[in-house]
Design a protein around this motif. Sequence first.
Motif, PDB file in Angstrom:
ATOM      1  N   ASN A   1       0.808  -1.229   0.000  1.00  0.00           N
ATOM      2  CA  ASN A   1       0.000   0.000   0.000  1.00  0.00           C
ATOM      3  C   ASN A   1       0.836   1.272   0.000  1.00  0.00           C
ATOM      4  O   ASN A   1       0.432   2.280   0.581  1.00  0.00           O
ATOM      5  N   ILE A   2       1.988   1.218  -0.652  1.00  0.00           N
ATOM      6  CA  ILE A   2       2.832   2.400  -0.768  1.00  0.00           C
ATOM      7  C   ILE A   2       2.467   3.144  -2.045  1.00  0.00           C
ATOM      8  O   ILE A   2       2.526   2.590  -3.135  1.00  0.00           O
ATOM      9  N   LEU A   3       2.086   4.394  -1.894  1.00  0.00           N
ATOM     10  CA  LEU A   3       1.691   5.206  -3.035  1.00  0.00           C
ATOM     11  C   LEU A   3       2.883   5.861  -3.704  1.00  0.00           C
ATOM     12  O   LEU A   3       3.083   5.736  -4.908  1.00  0.00           O
ATOM     13  N   LYS A   4       3.695   6.587  -2.907  1.00  0.00           N
ATOM     14  CA  LYS A   4       4.844   7.305  -3.447  1.00  0.00           C
ATOM     15  C   LYS A   4       5.928   7.388  -2.381  1.00  0.00           C
ATOM     16  O   LYS A   4       5.662   7.224  -1.180  1.00  0.00           O
ATOM     17  N   THR A   5       7.149   7.638  -2.833  1.00  0.00           N
ATOM     18  CA  THR A   5       8.259   7.838  -1.916  1.00  0.00           C
ATOM     19  C   THR A   5       8.881   9.215  -2.170  1.00  0.00           C
ATOM     20  O   THR A   5       8.950   9.680  -3.310  1.00  0.00           O
ATOM     21  N   TYR A   6       9.328   9.846  -1.077  1.00  0.00           N
ATOM     22  CA  TYR A   6       9.816  11.220  -1.149  1.00  0.00           C
ATOM     23  C   TYR A   6      11.112  11.379  -0.356  1.00  0.00           C
ATOM     24  O   TYR A   6      11.412  10.596   0.557  1.00  0.00           O
ATOM     25  N   SER A   7      11.841  12.420  -0.702  1.00  0.00           N
ATOM     26  CA  SER A   7      12.966  12.902   0.093  1.00  0.00           C
ATOM     27  C   SER A   7      12.753  14.386   0.354  1.00  0.00           C
ATOM     28  O   SER A   7      12.218  15.097  -0.499  1.00  0.00           O
ATOM     29  N   MET A   8      13.143  14.828   1.530  1.00  0.00           N
ATOM     30  CA  MET A   8      13.067  16.263   1.805  1.00  0.00           C
ATOM     31  C   MET A   8      14.320  16.695   2.552  1.00  0.00           C
ATOM     32  O   MET A   8      15.007  15.888   3.177  1.00  0.00           O
ATOM     33  N   SER A   9      14.622  17.963   2.449  1.00  0.00           N
ATOM     34  CA  SER A   9      15.784  18.512   3.124  1.00  0.00           C
ATOM     35  C   SER A   9      15.453  19.902   3.634  1.00  0.00           C
ATOM     36  O   SER A   9      14.511  20.554   3.178  1.00  0.00           O
ATOM     37  N   GLY A  10      16.243  20.335   4.605  1.00  0.00           N
ATOM     38  CA  GLY A  10      16.014  21.655   5.177  1.00  0.00           C
ATOM     39  C   GLY A  10      17.060  21.968   6.221  1.00  0.00           C
ATOM     40  O   GLY A  10      18.123  21.335   6.281  1.00  0.00           O
TER      41      GLY A  10
ATOM     42  N   SER B   1       7.729   7.525   2.871  1.00  0.00           N
ATOM     43  CA  SER B   1       6.740   7.045   1.913  1.00  0.00           C
ATOM     44  C   SER B   1       5.351   7.489   2.353  1.00  0.00           C
ATOM     45  O   SER B   1       5.104   7.724   3.541  1.00  0.00           O
ATOM     46  N   LYS B   2       4.466   7.589   1.392  1.00  0.00           N
ATOM     47  CA  LYS B   2       3.066   7.879   1.658  1.00  0.00           C
ATOM     48  C   LYS B   2       2.279   6.619   1.339  1.00  0.00           C
ATOM     49  O   LYS B   2       2.398   6.062   0.245  1.00  0.00           O
ATOM     50  N   THR B   3       1.496   6.155   2.292  1.00  0.00           N
ATOM     51  CA  THR B   3       0.757   4.909   2.124  1.00  0.00           C
ATOM     52  C   THR B   3      -0.743   5.176   2.089  1.00  0.00           C
ATOM     53  O   THR B   3      -1.210   6.251   2.485  1.00  0.00           O
ATOM     54  N   THR B   4      -1.486   4.172   1.653  1.00  0.00           N
ATOM     55  CA  THR B   4      -2.939   4.339   1.572  1.00  0.00           C
ATOM     56  C   THR B   4      -3.610   4.188   2.926  1.00  0.00           C
ATOM     57  O   THR B   4      -4.708   4.700   3.127  1.00  0.00           O
ATOM     58  N   ASP B   5      -2.960   3.490   3.856  1.00  0.00           N
ATOM     59  CA  ASP B   5      -3.636   3.178   5.113  1.00  0.00           C
ATOM     60  C   ASP B   5      -2.825   3.478   6.373  1.00  0.00           C
ATOM     61  O   ASP B   5      -3.365   3.442   7.478  1.00  0.00           O
TER      62      ASP B   5
END
Length: 283
Positions: A157-166, A191-195
């Motif tokens: 149920n993984i929709l997308k994966t991301y990286s962020m920095s700051g 990651s962003k999941t559906t559930d």
Amino acid sequence: MKYTFNILKITFLSIIIWQCQPNKPQVSVTPDVVTLARQTHKEAVDTLRVDTTAAIVPSVHKSLSLAESKALIDTANLATLFVGGWPDNGFYGPDNYRIEFIITKMEKSAKDPFIYFVEGKNKFKKTISTFKGSMVIQTITEFTDPNLDTTEIEGMNILKTYSMSGTFRFNEDSTLNTSGLFAGTFKADFSKTTDRGLELWFFTDDTPARGSGYRFDGNWTSYKDANQTKPVLWSRDLFRFANDILENFSYGERDIEINPKYRSLGWDNFWEGDEWWNETPNQ
């Protein structure tokens, strides 16, 4: 396939335990008494690979626009990735002595969704200090890892994966003689999941966080003497890249063994959980 699925279930259970943070709107945390899990995700990386014998192909990153980044953080509370039930480990000073950090509270700014206000504690040797400060999100990218099995990813149920920095600025308690300012940059993969909402991501090696979930790199500067600075680095899963900093720092994959020659640098009691971050530590 059944064998792979069972491995994945175990892997994701370890991730959930490691993060020790439920997906709830309230992110202020008073950590419970816990037994520290001494694990790493080094071994689990291969469980999602299509072919573990094939050469690794670089992941593909796409920068999000300001509008896309804002849409993402407006609909998800990134604090759930950082507020932990037990501390992160890191290296401090020129000798890379052990230091620990735990973020106990993290709230999004009402005026700017790219800013989070942070509270927590850190421990260096026998000194425990509280800190307050901020984290400012500067960039977010969406990435795909061509080495991973898309069927397995969809099945989890993984929709997308991301990286962020700051950037971050954490001010220690000024009443302590040894206090100062921790400041630098942070990088996080998730990651962003559906559930399950957002989860830290540990399965890709060439991301900014090096497959460690997140990492903070910076310096500590003394309040008393601005010329007194020390490098600092800590991470959710330090062992994903620790051997690149200290040669042969650890052995093993999922079960960690620390090289005896480094245990005098604060790692001799790594397996003991005195829960120093609680108001009433378990001695």
